[in-house]
Design an enzyme around this catalytic site. Structure first.
Site, PDB file in Angstrom:
ATOM      1  N   GLY A 121       0.799  -1.217   0.000  1.00  0.00           N
ATOM      2  CA  GLY A 121       0.000   0.000   0.000  1.00  0.00           C
ATOM      3  C   GLY A 121       0.831   1.266   0.000  1.00  0.00           C
ATOM      4  O   GLY A 121       2.056   1.234   0.108  1.00  0.00           O
ATOM      5  N   GLY A 209       6.253  -3.536   3.142  1.00  0.00           N
ATOM      6  CA  GLY A 209       5.928  -3.918   4.505  1.00  0.00           C
ATOM      7  C   GLY A 209       6.281  -5.354   4.835  1.00  0.00           C
ATOM      8  O   GLY A 209       7.165  -5.955   4.215  1.00  0.00           O
ATOM      9  N   ASP A 240       1.476   1.102   9.562  1.00  0.00           N
ATOM     10  CA  ASP A 240       1.152   0.602  10.898  1.00  0.00           C
ATOM     11  C   ASP A 240       2.343   0.631  11.853  1.00  0.00           C
ATOM     12  O   ASP A 240       2.180   0.425  13.058  1.00  0.00           O
ATOM     13  CB  ASP A 240       0.626  -0.837  10.812  1.00  0.00           C
ATOM     14  CG  ASP A 240      -0.729  -0.911  10.132  1.00  0.00           C
ATOM     15  OD1 ASP A 240      -1.351   0.157   9.952  1.00  0.00           O
ATOM     16  OD2 ASP A 240      -1.154  -2.015   9.782  1.00  0.00           O
ATOM     17  N   MET A 282      -6.088   3.071  10.952  1.00  0.00           N
ATOM     18  CA  MET A 282      -5.403   1.859  10.500  1.00  0.00           C
ATOM     19  C   MET A 282      -4.632   1.206  11.631  1.00  0.00           C
ATOM     20  O   MET A 282      -4.169   1.861  12.554  1.00  0.00           O
ATOM     21  CB  MET A 282      -4.471   2.197   9.337  1.00  0.00           C
ATOM     22  CG  MET A 282      -5.211   2.485   8.043  1.00  0.00           C
ATOM     23  SD  MET A 282      -4.173   3.243   6.789  1.00  0.00           S
ATOM     24  CE  MET A 282      -4.000   4.887   7.437  1.00  0.00           C
ATOM     25  N   GLU A 338      -8.347  -0.604  13.384  1.00  0.00           N
ATOM     26  CA  GLU A 338      -9.205  -1.461  12.558  1.00  0.00           C
ATOM     27  C   GLU A 338      -9.189  -2.928  12.995  1.00  0.00           C
ATOM     28  O   GLU A 338     -10.120  -3.685  12.713  1.00  0.00           O
ATOM     29  CB  GLU A 338      -8.788  -1.368  11.091  1.00  0.00           C
ATOM     30  CG  GLU A 338      -7.362  -1.831  10.825  1.00  0.00           C
ATOM     31  CD  GLU A 338      -6.973  -1.687   9.368  1.00  0.00           C
ATOM     32  OE1 GLU A 338      -7.864  -1.853   8.512  1.00  0.00           O
ATOM     33  OE2 GLU A 338      -5.792  -1.409   9.092  1.00  0.00           O
ATOM     34  N   TYR A 395      -8.161   6.587   3.748  1.00  0.00           N
ATOM     35  CA  TYR A 395      -7.470   7.054   2.545  1.00  0.00           C
ATOM     36  C   TYR A 395      -7.112   8.531   2.616  1.00  0.00           C
ATOM     37  O   TYR A 395      -6.459   9.053   1.710  1.00  0.00           O
ATOM     38  CB  TYR A 395      -8.323   6.747   1.319  1.00  0.00           C
ATOM     39  CG  TYR A 395      -8.401   5.261   1.053  1.00  0.00           C
ATOM     40  CD1 TYR A 395      -7.335   4.599   0.451  1.00  0.00           C
ATOM     41  CD2 TYR A 395      -9.500   4.518   1.454  1.00  0.00           C
ATOM     42  CE1 TYR A 395      -7.373   3.238   0.233  1.00  0.00           C
ATOM     43  CE2 TYR A 395      -9.553   3.147   1.239  1.00  0.00           C
ATOM     44  CZ  TYR A 395      -8.486   2.513   0.631  1.00  0.00           C
ATOM     45  OH  TYR A 395      -8.519   1.162   0.417  1.00  0.00           O
ATOM     46  N   MET A 396      -7.544   9.191   3.691  1.00  0.00           N
ATOM     47  CA  MET A 396      -7.122  10.570   3.893  1.00  0.00           C
ATOM     48  C   MET A 396      -5.709  10.598   4.452  1.00  0.00           C
ATOM     49  O   MET A 396      -4.902  11.453   4.106  1.00  0.00           O
ATOM     50  CB  MET A 396      -8.069  11.279   4.867  1.00  0.00           C
ATOM     51  CG  MET A 396      -7.745  12.746   5.077  1.00  0.00           C
ATOM     52  SD  MET A 396      -8.854  13.537   6.251  1.00  0.00           S
ATOM     53  CE  MET A 396      -8.158  12.992   7.813  1.00  0.00           C
TER      54      MET A 396
END
Length: 397
Positions: A121, A209, A240, A282, A338, A395-396
């Site tokens: 990501g 990651g 994260d 997240m 999350e 997504y911000m």
């Protein structure tokens, strides 16, 4: 380091203040008496299948701009403790070879062909990392041949590469997203190594990651198996902040700042209208973003994280705490990672445990679920309507 692999070398240290009597052993069990409390382990990188590689002076020694580096080269024998705090008679623990520039390198600058790729990501700062690798190789080490892989592991099979120069990456740090693009998915290790060999690449920089670094380890093993003189450098990238050993990753501070904006927006809303604000951040199995943002904000009443199980009903439960806060202040802000509460959702929703392309368990939307649980509880048991503002800034940030 070309032709390197991970190995654990073990030493025991005498309990006296004089450690000059240090002994190298291949295995702690080879010591006749019980020295287990004095054995420490070094996670080391060594030239196992290239024992006689030639070395060359580090180009930094010839640069006037980096002349000071001569005083700060890393000694190959330097180690770093995994645990900073230890007790007098405790196990010495795991140590790691210290990273940094050394006096000798294994490739001449003109012989280097490097490539950079990104997997997984997005994360703030990716373009800056790409830029610094390219500029560092060029300006500091005189390397001119650097390729960019436009995509992730599977793109290695094709010819989707671009030449990277200090000029072409000059302003990419001002852009969002990633200059080289990225994606997720499975890949063929042997085909990747075939491509590395066919293109004459001898340095691979892999930004990604946990799953990406696992993939890099598998690729390295295939490189070792074939006896190729190729260096692989894994650059941890995770919003994260959850890869072991590294304390803080690039982009993490930016994410926390953006998360605070979401929390502040929730607080303004619920303070004005008297309601419960829920902000989902997240963090699948670790809660660094939620925890740091909570501590920095000071407007959060409750932070739910996967590392600390919680329950809803009964004394000390979440519902009781919400009721108490609403009576005291008339409003409250809840931040949750999350991955929090997934076990409760699985029980009540008969989760079948679906997984993504890499085998990771797909998480259910805990934010929407817990919002509904709170509404249902107060409607049925407390005979009161409760308004909830739910914000998901994934997504911000």
């Amino acid at each position: 380091m070309p032709g390197s692999s991970f190995k654990k070398a073990e030493y025991f240290m005498c309990p006296s203040k004089d450690y000059s009597n240090m002994k190298n052993v291949d295995n702690a069990s080879d010591i006749e008496d019980d020295m287990s409390d004095r054995v420490y382990t070094i996670d080391s990188i060594h030239s196992d299948f290239f024992p006689n590689l030639p070395t060359y002076l580090n180009p930094l020694q010839n640069s006037l701009a980096y002349a000071i580096m001569k005083q700060h080269f890393v000694n190959p024998k330097d180690v770093v403790y995994q645990k900073i705090v230890t007790h007098k008679n405790s196990v010495r623990g795991v140590h790691f070879r210290r990273a940094g520039p050394q006096e000798k390198v294994y490739l001449k600058s003109d012989d280097v062909r490097a490539c950079i790729m990104i997997c997984g990501g997005l994360c703030p700062g990716i373009n800056t990392v790409i830029r610094e690798i390219v500029c560092g190789l060029n300006y500091m080490y005189g390397v001119d041949d650097v390729l960019g892989i436009e995509g992730e592991y599977i793109i290695f099979y094709s010819r989707n590469t671009i030449t990277l120069t200090p000029k072409s990456v000059n302003d990419i740090h001002k852009r969002r997203g990633t200059f080289l693009c990225t994606s997720r998915g499975r890949y063929d290790t042997k085909r990747i190594v075939d491509s590395i060999k066919d293109r004459g690449i001898n340095q691979v920089y892999i930004i990604g990651g946990d799953d990406t670094q696992k993939g890099a380890s598998v690729i390295y093993k295939e490189v070792e198996k074939r006896g190729l003189q190729v260096s692989l450098a894994g650059i941890p990238k995770t919003i994260d902040n959850d890869i072991t050993v590294i304390e803080k990753y690039f982009g993490f501070n930016t994410v926390v700042e953006e998360a605070q904006r979401a929390i502040n927006a929730a607080h303004v809303e619920i303070e004005s209208i008297k309601m419960v604000g829920i902000v989902k951040l997240m963090g699948r199995y670790s809660s660094f973003i939620a925890t740091y943002a909570t501590l920095a904000s000071r407007d959060v009443d409750c932070c739910l994280i996967p590392e600390s199980p919680f329950y809803h009903e009964g004394p000390g439960g979440l519902f009781e705490f919400i009721e108490q806060r609403l009576k005291e202040n008339g409003h409250m802000v809840i931040v949750l990672a999350e991955g929090a509460g997934q076990e409760h959702m699985a029980e009540r929703m008969d989760d079948v445990g679906m997984k993504d392309a890499l085998g990771n368990k797909l998480l259910l939307d805990v934010g929407l679920w817990i919002s509904q649980e709170i509404k249902d509880h107060f409607t049925k048991n407390q005979k009161m309507a409760i308004n909830i503002k739910y914000i998901d800034p994934t997504y911000m940030v």
